[in-house]
Motif scaffolding. Sequence first.
Motif, PDB file in Angstrom:
ATOM      1  N   ASP A  83     -31.605  39.429 -10.034  1.00  0.00           N
ATOM      2  CA  ASP A  83     -32.187  40.743 -10.986  1.00  0.00           C
ATOM      3  C   ASP A  83     -30.490  41.521 -11.765  1.00  0.00           C
ATOM      4  O   ASP A  83     -29.705  40.483 -11.375  1.00  0.00           O
ATOM      5  CB  ASP A  83     -32.411  41.766 -10.556  1.00  0.00           C
ATOM      6  CG  ASP A  83     -31.413  41.944  -8.804  1.00  0.00           C
ATOM      7  OD1 ASP A  83     -30.508  43.408  -9.470  1.00  0.00           O
ATOM      8  OD2 ASP A  83     -31.234  41.511  -7.947  1.00  0.00           O
ATOM      9  N   LYS A  84     -31.348  42.249 -12.482  1.00  0.00           N
ATOM     10  CA  LYS A  84     -29.595  42.735 -13.319  1.00  0.00           C
ATOM     11  C   LYS A  84     -28.685  42.985 -12.890  1.00  0.00           C
ATOM     12  O   LYS A  84     -27.275  42.918 -12.634  1.00  0.00           O
ATOM     13  CB  LYS A  84     -30.154  43.464 -15.238  1.00  0.00           C
ATOM     14  CG  LYS A  84     -31.067  42.493 -15.581  1.00  0.00           C
ATOM     15  CD  LYS A  84     -31.731  43.562 -16.574  1.00  0.00           C
ATOM     16  CE  LYS A  84     -32.707  42.587 -18.123  1.00  0.00           C
ATOM     17  NZ  LYS A  84     -32.719  43.655 -18.456  1.00  0.00           N
ATOM     18  N   GLU A 140     -35.362  35.838 -14.526  1.00  0.00           N
ATOM     19  CA  GLU A 140     -35.172  37.241 -13.934  1.00  0.00           C
ATOM     20  C   GLU A 140     -35.796  37.568 -13.070  1.00  0.00           C
ATOM     21  O   GLU A 140     -37.549  37.483 -12.653  1.00  0.00           O
ATOM     22  CB  GLU A 140     -35.102  37.994 -15.071  1.00  0.00           C
ATOM     23  CG  GLU A 140     -34.861  39.288 -14.736  1.00  0.00           C
ATOM     24  CD  GLU A 140     -35.113  40.886 -15.908  1.00  0.00           C
ATOM     25  OE1 GLU A 140     -34.861  42.384 -15.585  1.00  0.00           O
ATOM     26  OE2 GLU A 140     -36.053  40.311 -16.620  1.00  0.00           O
ATOM     27  N   ASP A 141     -34.988  38.412 -11.622  1.00  0.00           N
ATOM     28  CA  ASP A 141     -36.231  38.366 -10.245  1.00  0.00           C
ATOM     29  C   ASP A 141     -36.035  40.595 -10.739  1.00  0.00           C
ATOM     30  O   ASP A 141     -35.587  41.109 -10.509  1.00  0.00           O
ATOM     31  CB  ASP A 141     -35.160  38.696  -9.191  1.00  0.00           C
ATOM     32  CG  ASP A 141     -36.327  38.843  -8.105  1.00  0.00           C
ATOM     33  OD1 ASP A 141     -37.374  39.329  -8.374  1.00  0.00           O
ATOM     34  OD2 ASP A 141     -35.700  38.308  -7.206  1.00  0.00           O
ATOM     35  N   CYS A 142     -37.581  40.143 -11.319  1.00  0.00           N
ATOM     36  CA  CYS A 142     -37.851  41.828 -12.006  1.00  0.00           C
ATOM     37  C   CYS A 142     -39.767  42.030 -11.177  1.00  0.00           C
ATOM     38  O   CYS A 142     -40.173  40.999 -11.302  1.00  0.00           O
ATOM     39  CB  CYS A 142     -37.462  42.264 -13.261  1.00  0.00           C
ATOM     40  SG  CYS A 142     -38.333  40.971 -14.536  1.00  0.00           S
TER      41      CYS A 142
END
Length: 245
Positions: free
Chosen positions: A207-208, A154-156
């Motif tokens: 990302d989401k 996840e990209d956060c």
Amino acid sequence: MNKIDNLTKYVTQAIANYWSTRQKQSQKQETSGRSDQGARSAVTGGAQMDGFINLITDLMIETGADESNIFCNKYLELPGFFRPTKEWDILLIKDEQLVVALEAKSQVGPSFGNNFNNRTEEAIGSALDLWTAYREGAYNKTVKPWLGYLFLLEDCSESQKPIKVQEPHFKVFPEFVNASYAKRYELFCRKLVRERHYNVAAFLMSDKAGGLKGRYTEPANDLAFEIFAKSLVAQVTAFGVSKKR
């Protein structure tokens, strides 16, 4: 057009499937009143990486592998050296020879720290177990198996922020100083290949919000999915193509 020639399109679909599957699993558990704590509500349902599993399966079939020799839903156990068996995510077995064994894993927040350690230990241990069993004759007489490792993170903000390291006795390797979890995973995937634990690794981030539309990034050129896919296709071409009878 074969999927190997249009990988971006199909990776985009696999990314979108990943996030939509997680979302549906989380909503289903909340509706049924059995929602797990935290992010586990979208983890315990499984199947998030099925888009990638299906893509990799299709790539092998397009290359000439017989579908009956590919295992991705059941019969995934291989004998180990340090333990009786280990279950992989995809196997290609032809003429009683192990041609391909592959892991497809992912991680989302918020618990990046503990999960990072678990993922690294799992991947290293699985490779060591397989190669030692291979050396002892558990699988093949001639063919050297191909091991692949695919990871989606996840990209956060939590995965991208610098992380302090503890050095009470000795200095850590410099590349880990202030490295984010994203950077740690990149380093990890690269070292898996450099140390010859896996033939090739791919590292993707998404990302989401953007992920539901199929958006993703590849932080390192040497860990791109295209390299991963072409290495897989080369192995299948050499050892996994069905014999003409």
